[in-house]
Design a protein around this motif. Structure first.
Motif, PDB file in Angstrom:
ATOM      1  N   VAL A  88       0.835  -1.198   0.000  1.00 28.19           N
ATOM      2  CA  VAL A  88       0.000   0.000   0.000  1.00 28.19           C
ATOM      3  C   VAL A  88       0.869   1.248   0.000  1.00 28.19           C
ATOM      4  O   VAL A  88       0.605   2.200  -0.743  1.00 28.19           O
ATOM      5  CB  VAL A  88      -0.964  -0.014   1.219  1.00 28.19           C
ATOM      6  N   CYS A  89       1.912   1.243   0.807  1.00 24.68           N
ATOM      7  CA  CYS A  89       2.799   2.407   0.875  1.00 24.68           C
ATOM      8  C   CYS A  89       3.500   2.635  -0.462  1.00 24.68           C
ATOM      9  O   CYS A  89       3.564   3.772  -0.941  1.00 24.68           O
ATOM     10  CB  CYS A  89       3.825   2.218   1.987  1.00 24.68           C
ATOM     11  N   ASN A  90       3.993   1.583  -1.074  1.00 23.66           N
ATOM     12  CA  ASN A  90       4.662   1.720  -2.366  1.00 23.66           C
ATOM     13  C   ASN A  90       3.700   2.211  -3.438  1.00 23.66           C
ATOM     14  O   ASN A  90       4.059   3.036  -4.273  1.00 23.66           O
ATOM     15  CB  ASN A  90       5.294   0.399  -2.784  1.00 23.66           C
ATOM     16  N   THR A  95       1.839   6.981  -6.804  1.00 20.39           N
ATOM     17  CA  THR A  95       0.781   7.851  -7.318  1.00 20.39           C
ATOM     18  C   THR A  95       0.828   9.255  -6.745  1.00 20.39           C
ATOM     19  O   THR A  95       0.607  10.222  -7.458  1.00 20.39           O
ATOM     20  CB  THR A  95      -0.612   7.241  -7.042  1.00 20.39           C
ATOM     21  N   THR A  96       1.121   9.389  -5.440  1.00 19.12           N
ATOM     22  CA  THR A  96       1.058  10.713  -4.818  1.00 19.12           C
ATOM     23  C   THR A  96       2.414  11.268  -4.426  1.00 19.12           C
ATOM     24  O   THR A  96       2.533  12.469  -4.224  1.00 19.12           O
ATOM     25  CB  THR A  96       0.191  10.667  -3.546  1.00 19.12           C
ATOM     26  N   GLU A 101       0.315   8.729   4.759  1.00 16.38           N
ATOM     27  CA  GLU A 101      -1.086   8.355   4.904  1.00 16.38           C
ATOM     28  C   GLU A 101      -1.213   7.050   5.671  1.00 16.38           C
ATOM     29  O   GLU A 101      -0.248   6.341   5.899  1.00 16.38           O
ATOM     30  CB  GLU A 101      -1.725   8.219   3.541  1.00 16.38           C
ATOM     31  N   THR A 102      -2.433   6.699   6.052  1.00 12.03           N
ATOM     32  CA  THR A 102      -2.708   5.471   6.796  1.00 12.03           C
ATOM     33  C   THR A 102      -2.349   4.266   5.937  1.00 12.03           C
ATOM     34  O   THR A 102      -2.627   4.223   4.752  1.00 12.03           O
ATOM     35  CB  THR A 102      -4.202   5.405   7.169  1.00 12.03           C
ATOM     36  N   PHE A 103      -1.741   3.249   6.555  1.00 16.05           N
ATOM     37  CA  PHE A 103      -1.252   2.093   5.820  1.00 16.05           C
ATOM     38  C   PHE A 103      -2.320   1.053   5.551  1.00 16.05           C
ATOM     39  O   PHE A 103      -2.303   0.403   4.528  1.00 16.05           O
ATOM     40  CB  PHE A 103      -0.098   1.438   6.575  1.00 16.05           C
TER      41      PHE A 103
END
Length: 106
Positions: A88-90, A95-96, A101-103
């Motif tokens: 999720v972090c990658n 993208t951003t 942000e929350t993981f």
């Protein structure tokens, strides 16, 4: 024994690091400098890894329990929460460009 908000607030540093165990794998880790971190311990591939859910008071006991429930659901589905967090972090970094942000996502 379940953790209470009072027990978490009154946890003080000691000469050695220690952990206040909670329920269903949630625990509060207190280091010698007084920092308090939420940890979730789970069974994965015959091992007992743990994942950090954040620090107290930024993450309250209620929020830590919610994050624990999300991580437990991932484990029940056969998904390693540590690998899921990295994925999720990658994806968000691509993208951003931000990692703050929350993981965990449902």
């Amino acid at each position: 024994m379940a953790l209470t908000d009072t027990a978490v607030r009154h946890a003080k540093s000691r000469a050695k690091d220690y952990t206040l165990p909670g329920y269903n794998g949630l625990a509060l880790f207190v280091n010698t400098k007084g920092a308090k971190c939420w940890h979730f311990r789970f069974s994965w591939a015959d091992k007992q890894p743990r994942i950090s859910l954040g620090t107290y008071p930024e993450i309250s006991l209620r929020d830590a329990r919610a994050l624990r429930d999300i991580a437990r659901a991932l484990v029940a589905k056969g998904i390693d929460p540590r690998a899921h967090r990295r994925q999720v972090c990658n994806a968000r970094c691509m993208t951003t460009g931000s990692t703050s942000e929350t993981f965990f996502q449902r």
